[in-house]
Design an enzyme around this catalytic site. Structure first.
Site, mmCIF file in Angstrom:
data_model
loop_
_atom_site.group_PDB
_atom_site.id
_atom_site.type_symbol
_atom_site.label_atom_id
_atom_site.label_comp_id
_atom_site.label_asym_id
_atom_site.label_seq_id
_atom_site.Cartn_x
_atom_site.Cartn_y
_atom_site.Cartn_z
ATOM 1 N N HIS A 45 1.015 4.972 1.172
ATOM 2 C CA HIS A 45 0.333 5.791 2.179
ATOM 3 C C HIS A 45 1.008 7.164 2.278
ATOM 4 O O HIS A 45 2.236 7.240 2.387
ATOM 5 C CB HIS A 45 0.373 5.089 3.536
ATOM 6 N N SER A 49 4.978 6.585 2.288
ATOM 7 C CA SER A 49 5.550 5.272 2.614
ATOM 8 C C SER A 49 4.880 4.206 1.758
ATOM 9 O O SER A 49 3.697 4.308 1.441
ATOM 10 C CB SER A 49 5.263 4.912 4.083
ATOM 11 N N ASN A 90 0.847 -1.195 0.000
ATOM 12 C CA ASN A 90 0.000 0.000 0.000
ATOM 13 C C ASN A 90 0.883 1.246 0.000
ATOM 14 O O ASN A 90 1.898 1.286 0.674
ATOM 15 C CB ASN A 90 -0.873 0.003 1.266
ATOM 16 N N ASP A 115 -2.683 0.509 8.019
ATOM 17 C CA ASP A 115 -1.445 1.264 7.775
ATOM 18 C C ASP A 115 -0.343 0.888 8.769
ATOM 19 O O ASP A 115 0.548 1.698 9.058
ATOM 20 C CB ASP A 115 -1.706 2.789 7.825
HETATM 21 C C1 GRF Z 1 -2.215 9.134 -2.974
HETATM 22 O O1 GRF Z 1 -1.949 10.317 -2.297
HETATM 23 C C2 GRF Z 1 -1.961 7.971 -2.078
HETATM 24 O O2 GRF Z 1 -0.916 8.172 -1.177
HETATM 25 C C3 GRF Z 1 -3.245 7.879 -1.306
HETATM 26 O O3 GRF Z 1 -4.242 8.213 -2.219
HETATM 27 C C4 GRF Z 1 -3.702 9.038 -3.254
HETATM 28 C C5 GRF Z 1 -3.996 8.358 -4.540
HETATM 29 O O4 GRF Z 1 -3.833 9.155 -5.645
HETATM 30 N N1 GRF Z 1 -3.381 6.584 -0.694
HETATM 31 P P1 GRF Z 1 -4.089 8.578 -7.105
HETATM 32 O O5 GRF Z 1 -5.495 8.018 -7.159
HETATM 33 O O6 GRF Z 1 -3.065 7.508 -7.378
HETATM 34 O O7 GRF Z 1 -3.931 9.763 -7.999
#
Ligand code: GRF
Length: 220
Positions: free
Chosen positions: A111, A138, A109, A147
């Site tokens: 995050h 991360s 994932n 997370d």
């Molecule tokens: C990113 O900021 C990621 O860290 C978070 O959600 C956002 C996703 O953006 N989990 P995208 O849909 O890949 O543009």
């Protein structure tokens, strides 16, 4: 893990999915994104998949009576694409223990925080509220703890005077793209294992998450 097939789970924009697609097209990643699954119909990421000829499906969580029922259907859908690795890239659903155990060590994932700081949502605002000097993102193995799985890699950015949550998010986004690509590349080229709360790269336990460098490499 010999990494050939990726399934990417999304909920929205899919800019990180796009970064992975671009890295496959440029030859940096020699993996196949075999499937994209979204829990939201109309997610922009679905169009990105379609434009690149990647099979996609929508599994709306709202169509299920319980979290468990959604997770079961999702697991079956994921299984059909036979992935070596499942990438949660902006996938805004919490996955339960049954799902996580079924694909243990094969789900990562992205995050938007320097874990273990700021699990959950609103991470950019939390960084501003805390007056932190640094923010970042991360990539971690997914475990049953939200997370909370072991962190493989991180990227850091400074918090600048005048930053608000939106500005921070905008500055972090391109770094997230670099981080997810570098991390999938690491998993494709090395043996990366999740053992309890530890990450092992080529059988050596990481003392700390790998740090993304300006040249796009990951270093201890
Ligand atoms: C990113 O900021 C990621 O860290 C978070 O959600 C956002 C996703 O953006 N989990 P995208 O849909 O890949 O543009």
């Amino acid at each position: 893990m010999r990494l050939r097939r990726l399934t990417v789970l999304i909920s929205g924009t899919g800019s990180n999915l796009q970064a992975l697609i671009d890295a496959c097209h440029s030859g940096r990643l020699s993996v196949e994104i075999s499937s994209v699954i979204s829990n939201r119909a109309g997610a922009a990421g679905l169009y990105r998949a379609a434009r690149s000829g990647i099979a996609s499906s929508v599994l709306p969580h709202t169509a299920f009576n319980s979290r468990e029922a959604f997770d079961t259907a999702l697991a079956e859908l994921v299984d059909r694409s036979a992935p070596d690795l499942i990438v949660l890239a902006g996938f805004m659903r919490i996955l339960g223990e049954a799902f996580v155990n079924r694909f243990a060590g094969r789900v990562i994932n992205l995050h938007p925080s320097l874990l273990p700081l700021y699990r959950g949502t609103q991470t950019h605002q939390q960084v501003i509220d805390a007056g932190d000097a640094q923010h970042g993102a991360s990539v971690h193995f997914v475990t049953a703890e939200l997370d909370g799985g072991p962190v493989i890699s991180q990227v850091r950015i400074p918090v600048l005077p005048g930053d608000d949550a939106a500005r921070l998010a905008a500055r972090l986004a391109p770094q997230e793209h670099r981080l997810i690509v570098a991390t999938v590349e690491l998993l494709a080229r090395h043996t990366v294992e999740c053992r309890g709360q530890a990450v092992l790269v080529d059988h050596v336990t990481l003392d700390n998450p790998l740090r993304l460098q300006t040249d796009g490499s990951l270093c201890p």
